[in-house]
Design an enzyme around this catalytic site. Structure first.
Site, PDB file in Angstrom:
ATOM      1  CG  ASP A   1      -2.007  -1.075   0.984  1.00  0.00           C
ATOM      2  OD1 ASP A   1      -1.733  -2.259   1.275  1.00  0.00           O
ATOM      3  OD2 ASP A   1      -3.078  -0.733   0.451  1.00  0.00           O
TER       4      ASP A   1
HETATM    5  C1  LIG Z   1      -2.257  -4.410  -5.541  1.00  0.00           C
HETATM    6  S1  LIG Z   1      -3.014  -4.207  -4.073  1.00  0.00           S
HETATM    7  C2  LIG Z   1      -1.757  -4.123  -2.833  1.00  0.00           C
HETATM    8  C3  LIG Z   1      -2.312  -3.861  -1.525  1.00  0.00           C
HETATM    9  O1  LIG Z   1      -3.171  -2.752  -1.627  1.00  0.00           O
HETATM   10  C4  LIG Z   1      -3.063  -5.074  -0.950  1.00  0.00           C
HETATM   11  O2  LIG Z   1      -2.167  -6.110  -0.681  1.00  0.00           O
HETATM   12  C5  LIG Z   1      -3.739  -4.642   0.278  1.00  0.00           C
HETATM   13  O3  LIG Z   1      -3.155  -4.563   1.326  1.00  0.00           O
HETATM   14  C6  LIG Z   1      -5.141  -4.197   0.099  1.00  0.00           C
HETATM   15  O4  LIG Z   1      -5.752  -3.837   1.301  1.00  0.00           O
HETATM   16  P1  LIG Z   1      -7.277  -3.444   1.289  1.00  0.00           P
HETATM   17  O5  LIG Z   1      -7.560  -3.083   2.719  1.00  0.00           O
HETATM   18  O6  LIG Z   1      -8.040  -4.637   0.818  1.00  0.00           O
HETATM   19  O7  LIG Z   1      -7.425  -2.248   0.372  1.00  0.00           O
END
Ligand SMILES: CSC[C@@H](O)[C@@H](O)C(=O)COP(=O)(O)O
Length: 374
Positions: free
Chosen positions: A262
């Site tokens: 993220d």
């Molecule tokens: C290509 S997506 C990478 C990350 O955003 C993913 O692993 C993640 O942590 C997503 O978290 P989320 O809370 O579902 O948005």
């Protein structure tokens, strides 16, 4: 519960794949991921407020998809006539305010914040051009947002190629077994995916032995979404609970761990779905290479280290309830951070980007533009 139907066979598939969003000029629909895997239902996003709400409620999630939906929700609102009758300065203010608002939907993933800074700066530049009008500004901003879709897809394919090549070079085996966490696939991006893109590339090359995907408590992105994508794409895979990762590493011949991100900061520390940190510790213990796969849009070199990243805390019901039914003992306190920080020294395989695979120390030199606002 309905069984996930595998998609068409590889030969027949062609351009078909799961899509987190469907866009054409003036219309944006997002797949409501809260309903997966039982129901596949696209919902109309009429503008910025609905875009914000879909992101906040996690109908759409995953760092790249959040930014794309945010910017396209603005494009849809602009196409629908928002700011009509205003001069170019008034429209620029509306665009900048909308972008600032979209950033507040979820704090940890950097992609929306970066897109807001870049698109905001672009809008100001456009507005300052002498010959620019409110209409030309509107059109340029819509085009900028539309270009994000294609760019993210291309970046993910490059991540897949770089990552697959690196994993295969580093592995003594011809076929590799990969363990992954959360959902990083077509549902989290414009398509193909980041960590899941590496897995897709390995599979396409005929060098993937098997995938282990974690359930990813408490929100179950692994069990609901990654498992769905793997079944859909006929990729050989097994679901495990998060608490099984160490024993899987010990007993199942895991060649590498590949996760998404993220936000990757200047020293390589990485925020990703909670549980990533313990995966990296377990991988280190078992001497299994640990990779982070992320586009440069998820890198934020304006922050020096992971401790500076704001970690989103989610509602307690995500932990205490399953499908609206409380399973936790009434009265218990709950802590629900959605992400954790993996220190760079645990990222032993490398950081896979569309520009190549880098060790954390190489990141600053490799991605000089990855500072928000530059
Ligand atoms: C290509 S997506 C990478 C990350 O955003 C993913 O692993 C993640 O942590 C997503 O978290 P989320 O809370 O579902 O948005």
């Amino acid at each position: 519960m309905a069984q996930v139907r595998p998609g068409p066979s590889r030969a027949a598939r062609g351009a078909m794949s799961l899509e987190a969003l469907r866009y054409r000029r003036g219309s944006l629909r997002v797949l409501n991921q809260l309903l997966l895997p039982q129901r596949s239902c696209y919902e109309e996003i009429g503008g910025v407020r609905q875009g914000w709400e879909a992101i906040r409620a996690m109908k759409v999630r995953g760092a790249p998809a959040i930014a794309i939906v945010g910017c396209l929700s603005l494009a849809v609102e602009l196409h629908g006539g928002a700011g009509m009758g205003q001069d170019k300065t008034g429209l620029e203010t509306f665009i900048r305010d909308s972008l600032r608002y979209l950033v507040t939907a979820r704090p940890t993933a950097v992609n929306m914040a970066r897109a807001a800074e870049e698109l905001g700066a672009f809008a100001s530049q456009e507005a300052q051009r002498e010959e620019a009008t409110a209409e030309s500004l509107r059109e340029s901003v819509i085009q900028w947002a539309e270009a994000m879709l294609e760019k993210d897809l291309q970046d993910n394919r490059s991540i897949g190629e770089h990552g697959a090549r690196h994993l295969l070079q580093a592995s003594p085996q011809d076929k590799v077994t990969v363990l992954t966490h959360c959902n990083t696939g077509s549902l989290a991006t414009a398509g193909y995916g980041t960590a899941l893109g590496v897995i897709r590339s390995l599979h396409a090359l005929g060098h993937l032995e098997h995938v282990y995907c974690t359930e990813t408590r408490p929100y179950n992105q692994g069990a609901r979404l990654t498992a769905y994508e793997l079944v859909y794409d006929h990729i050989p895979a097994t679901l495990i609970a998060d608490s099984m990762v160490s024993v899987a590493m010990k007993e199942k011949g895991v060649s590498a761990v590949v996760v998404g991100a993220d936000r990757v900061v200047a020293n390589g520390d990485t925020a990703n779905k909670v549980g990533t940190y313990q995966l990296a510790i377990a991988a280190k213990h078992h001497e299994i290479p640990f990779y982070v796969a992320a586009p440069s849009t998820s890198c934020d070199l304006s922050l020096a280290e992971g401790a500076e990243i704001v970690i989103e805390e989610r509602p307690s019901q995500e932990l205490t309830d399953v499908n609206g039914v409380r399973i936790a003992a009434p009265g218990i306190g709950v802590w629900n951070p959605a992400f954790d920080i993996t220190p760079h020294e645990l990222i032993t395989g490398g950081i896979i980007t569309e520009l190549g695979v880098f060790c954390p120390e190489e990141l600053r030199a490799a991605l000089p533009g990855a500072v928000k606002g530059e």
